[in-house]
Design an enzyme around this catalytic site. Structure first.
Site, PDB file in Angstrom:
ATOM      1  CE  LYS A  22      -1.606   1.808   3.890  1.00 15.30           C
ATOM      2  NZ  LYS A  22      -2.185   3.099   4.364  1.00 15.30           N
ATOM      3  CG  ASN A  23       2.771   2.793   3.637  1.00 16.42           C
ATOM      4  OD1 ASN A  23       1.595   2.858   3.273  1.00 16.42           O
ATOM      5  ND2 ASN A  23       3.413   2.262   4.523  1.00 16.42           N
ATOM      6  NE  ARG A  92       1.230  11.879   7.168  1.00 13.80           N
ATOM      7  CZ  ARG A  92       1.667  13.068   7.741  1.00 13.80           C
ATOM      8  NH1 ARG A  92       0.812  13.934   8.046  1.00 13.80           N
ATOM      9  NH2 ARG A  92       3.012  13.425   7.346  1.00 13.80           N
ATOM     10  CB  CYS A 116      -3.799   6.435  11.633  1.00 12.23           C
ATOM     11  SG  CYS A 116      -4.610   4.894  10.957  1.00 12.23           S
ATOM     12  NE  ARG A 121       0.941   9.866  10.143  1.00 11.17           N
ATOM     13  CZ  ARG A 121       0.528   9.096   9.554  1.00 11.17           C
ATOM     14  NH1 ARG A 121      -0.427   8.327   9.719  1.00 11.17           N
ATOM     15  NH2 ARG A 121       1.662   8.327   8.678  1.00 11.17           N
ATOM     16  N   PRO A 122       2.857  16.262  11.126  1.00 11.52           N
ATOM     17  CG  PRO A 122       4.687  17.435  12.037  1.00 11.52           C
ATOM     18  CD  PRO A 122       3.811  16.243  12.184  1.00 11.52           C
ATOM     19  CG  ASP A 124       7.327  20.416   9.664  1.00 12.06           C
ATOM     20  OD1 ASP A 124       6.799  19.413   9.514  1.00 12.06           O
ATOM     21  OD2 ASP A 124       8.457  20.880  10.254  1.00 12.06           O
ATOM     22  CB  SER A 162       9.634  13.029   6.435  1.00  8.55           C
ATOM     23  OG  SER A 162       8.642  12.730   5.620  1.00  8.55           O
ATOM     24  CB  VAL A 163       8.175   7.812   4.423  1.00  8.23           C
ATOM     25  CG1 VAL A 163       7.577   7.022   3.149  1.00  8.23           C
ATOM     26  CG2 VAL A 163       8.979   6.984   5.418  1.00  8.23           C
ATOM     27  CG  ASP A 307       3.861   1.351   9.303  1.00  7.65           C
ATOM     28  OD1 ASP A 307       3.592   1.969  10.085  1.00  7.65           O
ATOM     29  OD2 ASP A 307       3.656   1.599   8.236  1.00  7.65           O
ATOM     30  CB  ILE A 329       8.424   6.694  13.876  1.00  7.02           C
ATOM     31  CG1 ILE A 329       9.808   5.916  13.603  1.00  7.02           C
ATOM     32  CG2 ILE A 329       8.268   7.406  12.584  1.00  7.02           C
ATOM     33  CD1 ILE A 329      10.926   6.580  13.063  1.00  7.02           C
ATOM     34  NE  ARG A 400      -6.849   4.869   5.850  1.00  6.43           N
ATOM     35  CZ  ARG A 400      -5.759   5.015   6.852  1.00  6.43           C
ATOM     36  NH1 ARG A 400      -6.012   4.907   8.264  1.00  6.43           N
ATOM     37  NH2 ARG A 400      -4.717   5.243   6.292  1.00  6.43           N
TER      38      ARG A 400
HETATM   39  C1  UD1 Z   1       4.863   6.542   5.947  1.00  6.93           C
HETATM   40  C2  UD1 Z   1       4.034   5.473   5.997  1.00  6.93           C
HETATM   41  C3  UD1 Z   1       3.664   4.985   7.373  1.00  6.93           C
HETATM   42  C4  UD1 Z   1       4.716   4.800   8.257  1.00  6.93           C
HETATM   43  C5  UD1 Z   1       5.787   5.968   8.143  1.00  6.93           C
HETATM   44  C6  UD1 Z   1       7.063   5.924   9.004  1.00  6.93           C
HETATM   45  C7  UD1 Z   1       2.761   5.676   3.799  1.00  6.93           C
HETATM   46  C8  UD1 Z   1       1.312   6.118   2.918  1.00  6.93           C
HETATM   47  N1  UD1 Z   1       3.017   5.804   5.235  1.00  6.93           N
HETATM   48  O1  UD1 Z   1       4.031   7.820   6.630  1.00  6.93           O
HETATM   49  O2  UD1 Z   1       2.789   3.875   7.302  1.00  6.93           O
HETATM   50  O3  UD1 Z   1       4.491   4.791   9.564  1.00  6.93           O
HETATM   51  O4  UD1 Z   1       5.999   6.396   6.872  1.00  6.93           O
HETATM   52  O5  UD1 Z   1       7.754   4.877   8.279  1.00  6.93           O
HETATM   53  O6  UD1 Z   1       3.643   5.677   3.454  1.00  6.93           O
HETATM   54  N2  UD1 Z   1       7.376  14.481  10.262  1.00  6.93           N
HETATM   55  C9  UD1 Z   1       7.565  15.835  10.455  1.00  6.93           C
HETATM   56  N3  UD1 Z   1       7.320  16.757   9.394  1.00  6.93           N
HETATM   57  C10 UD1 Z   1       6.903  16.199   8.245  1.00  6.93           C
HETATM   58  C11 UD1 Z   1       6.801  14.758   8.019  1.00  6.93           C
HETATM   59  C12 UD1 Z   1       6.992  13.997   9.123  1.00  6.93           C
HETATM   60  O7  UD1 Z   1       7.824  16.360  11.426  1.00  6.93           O
HETATM   61  O8  UD1 Z   1       6.850  16.902   7.337  1.00  6.93           O
HETATM   62  C13 UD1 Z   1       7.473  13.483  11.283  1.00  6.93           C
HETATM   63  C14 UD1 Z   1       6.209  12.959  11.684  1.00  6.93           C
HETATM   64  O9  UD1 Z   1       5.649  13.483  12.444  1.00  6.93           O
HETATM   65  C15 UD1 Z   1       6.499  11.630  12.137  1.00  6.93           C
HETATM   66  C16 UD1 Z   1       7.825  11.368  11.455  1.00  6.93           C
HETATM   67  O10 UD1 Z   1       8.278  12.478  10.578  1.00  6.93           O
HETATM   68  O11 UD1 Z   1       6.978  11.611  13.639  1.00  6.93           O
HETATM   69  C17 UD1 Z   1       7.530  10.104  10.474  1.00  6.93           C
HETATM   70  O12 UD1 Z   1       6.638  10.432   9.459  1.00  6.93           O
HETATM   71  P1  UD1 Z   1       6.801  10.326   7.844  1.00  6.93           P
HETATM   72  O13 UD1 Z   1       8.090   9.550   7.541  1.00  6.93           O
HETATM   73  O14 UD1 Z   1       6.660  11.295   6.986  1.00  6.93           O
HETATM   74  O15 UD1 Z   1       5.626   9.186   7.443  1.00  6.93           O
HETATM   75  P2  UD1 Z   1       4.595   9.129   6.421  1.00  6.93           P
HETATM   76  O16 UD1 Z   1       5.042   9.607   5.169  1.00  6.93           O
HETATM   77  O17 UD1 Z   1       3.405  10.049   7.093  1.00  6.93           O
END
Ligand code: UD1
Length: 422
Positions: A22-23, A92, A116, A121-122, A124, A162-163, A307, A329, A400
């Protein structure tokens, strides 16, 4: 409201197939809007988030079709409109639509993303990276309103790998003018798959050893066919199920890529789980279950995947001794803990980031509530081994990310079914 009802204690035997992640599907489906010709994606799981995202592509003017029998999605890209309706805030991943709209049309209006509630989950990092590529944002309470001329290459360091931000930024830079370098990027297998997809469309991007991605911007992207990588999180969830439930004939997890979850499989093996790991399959024979608890902490790839924290924490309740689980995380990812404790587990959340699991504990069936996607999987696993009946309520979270988990488990002998309660 849909529930899953499980009568625990059955041994399971047979094959569990793995389909596309899915991801990886979510960023790749969004990225189809960057292309100018038809794209065919295969190995697509039948999940509500995929349908929702295809609906968003339709909203902007793309033609999409999803042949579920063939597990194939076709997208004929076209961007007639750069605004997404409030439907987009159900997930998201809709933030990923920002990049193609800006890269191809120079404007975007999308609702702030939902998903979720596992933490703040910012977004920025995505916004700062897009600013570096020349995008400006307007203030608005409900919508993110962005505009740009032709995106211009930049050098940008993500403050955290960030992913989602890495995915959004590589999409945007694929059509920017010049050579962009992003530092401190995420390196999850789903990102590599997204890059492989973008390169198959005609983009030019590659990882370097210093955790950066270099992107030579292309004028335009064509079409391609792409097979999405197998879901490593479902693979890990099934490995836990195998460890706890495999009968005499064992459980075979097929069409997976075990190399994508080596860290998590290592934890299971250290605890005493025996498995036969091949390039594309994992066989889990019946176990003696003399497991011992192993500490683990989540981190970015190739550390332990957040996850899989909930399913493997559930596994630890069946191991002797005390094990520490550190969640690095997200700040709200122990929501499954009270529900597991309600079934007899002894898990103490010491803080938002640390939980101590005392095993081994017998579990008894109970009515529990699905709170988030991966936590729900942990509750289903608990139900499979608990004495008596477990009812997992509100399984829309589970659906989901896990395609008909109940059906796949029923196929290998679980006493599990769905029920609707008004
Ligand atoms: C993706 C995955 C999710 C997985 C996560 C971490 C998808 C659809 N979802 O989520 O299943 O749990 O990776 O492996 O692929 N953060 C910031 N600022 C930002 C973005 C993120 O501070 O702009 C922080 C988040 O608050 C969090 C951390 O970075 O604490 C990880 O988030 P991120 O790697 O972005 O996860 P997602 O892409 O949302």
């Amino acid at each position: 409201m849909t529930n899953i009802i499980i009568n625990g204690g059955k041994t399971l035997e047979g094959t569990l197939p793995i389909f596309g992640a899915k991801n990886a599907c979510l960023p790749i489906i969004c990225a189809t809007a960057l292309a100018e010709e038809k794209v065919t994606l295969s190995n697509i799981p039948d999940l509500s988030d995929i349908e929702l995202l295809l609906g968003l592509l339709e909203e902007i003017g793309c033609q999409t079709s999803f042949c579920k029998e063939k597990r194939e999605v076709e997208v004929t890209p076209n961007i007639a409109k750069t605004e997404l309706s409030q439907k987009a805030n159900k997930m998201r991943a809709s933030i990923l639509m920002l990049a193609p709209l800006l890269a191809r049309k120079g404007s975007a209006k999308i609702p702030y993303p939902g998903g979720c509630s596992i933490g703040g989950r910012p977004i920025d990092i995505t916004l700062d990276g897009l600013r570096a590529l020349g995008v400006s944002f307007e203030d608005s309470d409900d919508y993110l309103i962005a505009s740009a001329g032709k995106l211009k290459a930049c050098e940008f360091t993500l403050k955290f790998p960030s992913v989602g931000a890495t995915e959004a930024l590589i999409m945007a830079a694929s059509l920017a003018e010049g050579t962009t370098v992003f530092h401190n990027v995420a390196r999850e297998p789903e990102i590599t798959d997204t890059m492989d997809f973008l390169n198959a469309l005609g983009a030019d991007m590659f990882f370097s050893d210093d955790n950066s991605i270099t992107i030579n911007g292309a004028e335009k992207l064509a079409g391609c066919q792409h097979r999405v990588i197998p879901d490593r999180i479902i693979t890990g969830t099934y490995a836990v199920i195998g460890a706890l439930c495999a009968g005499e004939k064992g459980i075979l997890i097929e069409n997976c890529q075990p190399k994508h979850l080596q860290t998590e499989l290592n934890v299971l093996q250290q605890a005493g789980v025996k498995m036969d790991i091949k390039e594309n399959s994992i066989f889990i024979p019946q176990q003696d279950k003399n497991y011992v608890g192993v500490d683990f902490e989540t981190s970015v790839y190739n550390g332990f995947a957040t996850d899989l924290q909930a399913p493997i924490m559930m596994f630890l309740t069946q191991c002797d001794g005390e094990a520490h689980v550190t969640e690095n995380i997200y700040e709200n990812r122990f929501m499954h803990v009270p529900h597991l404790n309600n079934m007899g587990a002894k898990i103490t959340p010491v803080s938002h980031h640390l939980a101590v699991v005392k095993g081994k504990t017998d579990l008894v069936g109970a009515k529990v509530e699905s709170t988030d996607l991966r936590g729900s999987a942990a509750l289903v696993i608990a139900g499979l081994i608990a004495e008596g009946q477990t009812i997992v309520e509100k399984v829309q979270h589970l659906d989901r990310g896990y395609e008909t988990l109940d059906k796949f488990l029923a196929n290998i002998g679980a006493d599990i079914k769905r029920g609707t309660v008004l």
